[in-house]
Design a protein around this motif. Structure first.
Motif, short mmCIF file in Angstrom:
data_model
loop_
_atom_site.label_atom_id
_atom_site.label_comp_id
_atom_site.label_asym_id
_atom_site.label_seq_id
_atom_site.Cartn_x
_atom_site.Cartn_y
_atom_site.Cartn_z
N HIS A 290 0.81 -1.23 0.00
CA HIS A 290 0.00 0.00 0.00
C HIS A 290 0.84 1.27 0.00
CE1 HIS A 290 -3.76 -2.19 0.73
NE2 HIS A 290 -3.06 -2.96 1.54
N VAL A 291 2.16 1.13 0.11
CA VAL A 291 3.02 2.30 0.30
C VAL A 291 4.10 2.32 -0.79
CG1 VAL A 291 4.52 3.52 1.89
CG2 VAL A 291 2.63 2.15 2.77
N PRO A 292 4.09 3.33 -1.67
CA PRO A 292 5.09 3.40 -2.75
C PRO A 292 6.43 3.92 -2.22
CG PRO A 292 3.59 5.25 -2.92
CD PRO A 292 3.08 4.41 -1.78
N LEU A 293 7.34 3.03 -1.90
CA LEU A 293 8.64 3.42 -1.38
C LEU A 293 9.66 3.51 -2.50
CD1 LEU A 293 8.85 1.18 1.83
CD2 LEU A 293 8.09 3.56 1.65
N THR A 294 10.58 4.46 -2.36
CA THR A 294 11.66 4.64 -3.33
C THR A 294 12.97 4.81 -2.57
OG1 THR A 294 11.61 7.06 -3.38
CG2 THR A 294 10.01 5.90 -4.79
N HIS A 295 14.06 4.99 -3.31
CA HIS A 295 15.35 5.22 -2.68
C HIS A 295 15.35 6.50 -1.84
CE1 HIS A 295 16.63 2.09 -5.45
NE2 HIS A 295 17.80 2.04 -4.83
N ALA B 173 7.37 14.98 11.95
CA ALA B 173 7.23 14.92 10.50
C ALA B 173 8.51 14.52 9.78
CB ALA B 173 6.73 16.28 9.98
N GLY B 174 9.25 13.57 10.35
CA GLY B 174 10.54 13.21 9.77
C GLY B 174 10.52 12.01 8.84
N PHE B 175 9.35 11.34 8.68
CA PHE B 175 9.33 10.09 7.92
C PHE B 175 8.21 10.08 6.88
CE2 PHE B 175 11.48 9.25 11.85
CZ PHE B 175 12.54 8.45 11.47
N ASP B 176 8.53 9.48 5.74
CA ASP B 176 7.54 9.36 4.67
C ASP B 176 6.54 8.24 4.96
OD1 ASP B 176 8.78 11.25 2.65
OD2 ASP B 176 10.45 9.88 3.01
N ALA B 177 6.97 7.24 5.70
CA ALA B 177 6.09 6.13 6.05
C ALA B 177 6.48 5.59 7.41
CB ALA B 177 6.17 5.02 5.00
N VAL B 178 5.48 5.37 8.26
CA VAL B 178 5.70 4.85 9.62
C VAL B 178 4.86 3.58 9.78
CG1 VAL B 178 5.55 5.33 12.08
CG2 VAL B 178 6.12 7.18 10.49
N ARG C 198 5.37 12.65 8.08
CA ARG C 198 5.27 13.93 7.37
C ARG C 198 3.87 14.11 6.81
NH1 ARG C 198 4.54 13.26 2.12
NH2 ARG C 198 5.51 11.52 1.01
N PRO C 199 3.43 15.36 6.57
CA PRO C 199 2.13 15.59 5.94
C PRO C 199 2.03 14.82 4.62
CG PRO C 199 3.00 17.65 6.77
CD PRO C 199 4.09 16.63 6.93
N ASN C 200 0.92 14.14 4.46
CA ASN C 200 0.64 13.29 3.30
C ASN C 200 1.45 11.99 3.29
OD1 ASN C 200 -1.27 13.24 1.16
ND2 ASN C 200 0.42 13.34 -0.32
N GLY C 201 2.24 11.76 4.33
CA GLY C 201 2.95 10.49 4.46
C GLY C 201 2.01 9.39 4.93
N TYR C 202 2.53 8.18 5.04
CA TYR C 202 1.72 7.01 5.32
C TYR C 202 1.92 6.50 6.75
CZ TYR C 202 1.08 6.56 0.25
OH TYR C 202 0.75 6.78 -1.06
N GLY C 203 0.82 6.11 7.36
CA GLY C 203 0.86 5.37 8.62
C GLY C 203 0.24 4.00 8.40
N VAL C 204 0.94 2.95 8.83
CA VAL C 204 0.47 1.58 8.59
C VAL C 204 0.52 0.81 9.91
CG1 VAL C 204 0.76 -0.53 7.25
CG2 VAL C 204 1.43 1.67 6.25
N LEU D 39 -5.46 -7.68 10.46
CA LEU D 39 -6.14 -6.50 9.93
C LEU D 39 -5.07 -5.44 9.73
CD1 LEU D 39 -8.86 -5.12 9.22
CD2 LEU D 39 -8.96 -4.35 11.59
N ILE D 40 -4.89 -5.00 8.51
CA ILE D 40 -3.87 -4.00 8.18
C ILE D 40 -4.57 -2.70 7.83
CG2 ILE D 40 -1.98 -3.37 6.64
CD1 ILE D 40 -1.39 -6.34 6.34
N GLY D 41 -4.24 -1.65 8.56
CA GLY D 41 -4.81 -0.33 8.32
C GLY D 41 -3.76 0.60 7.73
N VAL D 42 -4.15 1.35 6.69
CA VAL D 42 -3.25 2.29 6.02
C VAL D 42 -3.96 3.62 5.90
CG1 VAL D 42 -1.88 2.77 3.95
CG2 VAL D 42 -2.28 0.40 4.67
N ALA D 43 -3.29 4.70 6.24
CA ALA D 43 -3.88 6.03 6.17
C ALA D 43 -2.81 7.06 5.82
CB ALA D 43 -4.58 6.39 7.48
N ARG D 44 -3.24 8.25 5.41
CA ARG D 44 -2.33 9.34 5.06
C ARG D 44 -2.38 10.42 6.13
NH1 ARG D 44 -1.46 8.97 -0.60
NH2 ARG D 44 0.24 10.45 -0.29
N ARG D 45 -1.25 10.99 6.40
CA ARG D 45 -1.16 12.05 7.43
C ARG D 45 -1.80 13.33 6.90
NH1 ARG D 45 -1.54 14.50 11.64
NH2 ARG D 45 0.14 14.93 13.11
N LYS D 46 -2.56 14.00 7.77
CA LYS D 46 -3.15 15.29 7.38
C LYS D 46 -2.08 16.33 7.14
CE LYS D 46 -7.45 14.58 9.95
NZ LYS D 46 -8.28 15.06 11.08
#
Length: 258
Positions: free
Chosen positions: A33-38, A99-104, A128-134, A251-258
């Motif tokens: 659910h999370v598009p990770l890159t380098h 707000a230090g991480f793109d995905a947590v 970070r804003p618009n980052g992912y929480g899983v 149960l896996i929950g995925v959401a975006r940071r406000k």
């Protein structure tokens, strides 16, 4: 707290051999659910021996794996993966900037915290804003041997009540509950997915029942005769197989940071 740390430190070797391969079966679904890159910065909270952290690192992302158990953290660090840093840290009070991480991620971690809502809030704070929480939690009363134990007690001793689930597990184990807690933490647009994988119970583990079921209050409440009935039922279910597959649902929950 010290006793809890000691418990997980002493369990680290066994955890890496048994729980790590099993929890790793859910990691792919969480990462999908999370598009990770380098360029991605990833945080793994309550990382255990690093099932999520190591998988995320294979995408090229830079990963910080944290756990309050030095024993767990040492096993991640020993793998010496260049883009994985491992640090001892309490998920209820992360020593990290906002707000230090793109995905947590917290894979079967935050729901076990004494103050799980603080852990949930800390996840959101460092995203970070618009980052992912899983967040991954168990849908039923745990997974694998513990979940099956509850079902066998209900089958063999229907007059017995099972121990009450902790509040976190009772709330987060439903799609509505998990989504609501992610929204309350400061995430938006939560989505949930049920993922079922087999836990392969090594039947040789029945030779050390206290190691297998010992932490369960339901197991401790049984007498010797009742424990024997549980073991007999497990052996009948397994038949000649050296391992008994136990379907377990997360149960896996995925959401975006406000």
């Amino acid at each position: 707290m010290r006793n809890e740390v000691d418990h997980w430190d002493s369990a680290a070797e066994r955890y890496e051999k048994t729980a790590h391969p099993y929890t790793a079966r859910y990691v792919e679904a969480a990462l999908a659910h999370v598009p990770l890159t380098h360029a991605s910065r990833v945080l793994d909270i309550a990382a255990g021996t690093g099932a999520l952290a190591l998988a995320a690192a294979r995408t090229g992302a830079r990963v910080l794996a944290t756990d309050f158990s030095p024993g767990m953290v040492a096993r991640i660090a020993a793998k010496a993966v260049p883009n994985v840093e491992a640090r001892v840290m309490d998920g209820q009070a992360l020593g990290l900037p906002d707000a230090g991480f793109d995905a947590v991620f917290s894979i079967f971690g935050v729901f076990m915290f004494p103050d799980w809502r603080k852990g949930r809030a800390e996840m959101a704070r460092v995203t970070r804003p618009n980052g992912y929480g899983v967040v991954a939690v168990w849908q039923d009363r745990g997974a694998g041997a513990f979940m099956l134990l509850g079902k066998l007690i209900q089958k063999l001793f229907p007059e017995r009540d099972l121990s009450a689930m902790p509040d976190a597990m009772a709330i987060l184990s439903t799609a509505e509950g998990l989504s609501g807690e992610l929204l309350e933490a400061g995430y938006r647009h939560p989505q949930t997915e049920l993922v079922t994988r087999d836990f392969d119970l090594d039947m040789a583990a029945l030779n050390d029942l206290d190691a297998l079921f010992g932490p369960s209050p339901d197991w401790k409440s049984l007498n010797a005769t009742q424990k024997g009935m549980i073991v007999a039922e497990l052996r009948q279910m397994a038949g000649d197989r050296p391992q008994l597959p136990i379907p377990s649902t997360a149960l896996i929950g995925v959401a975006r940071r406000k």
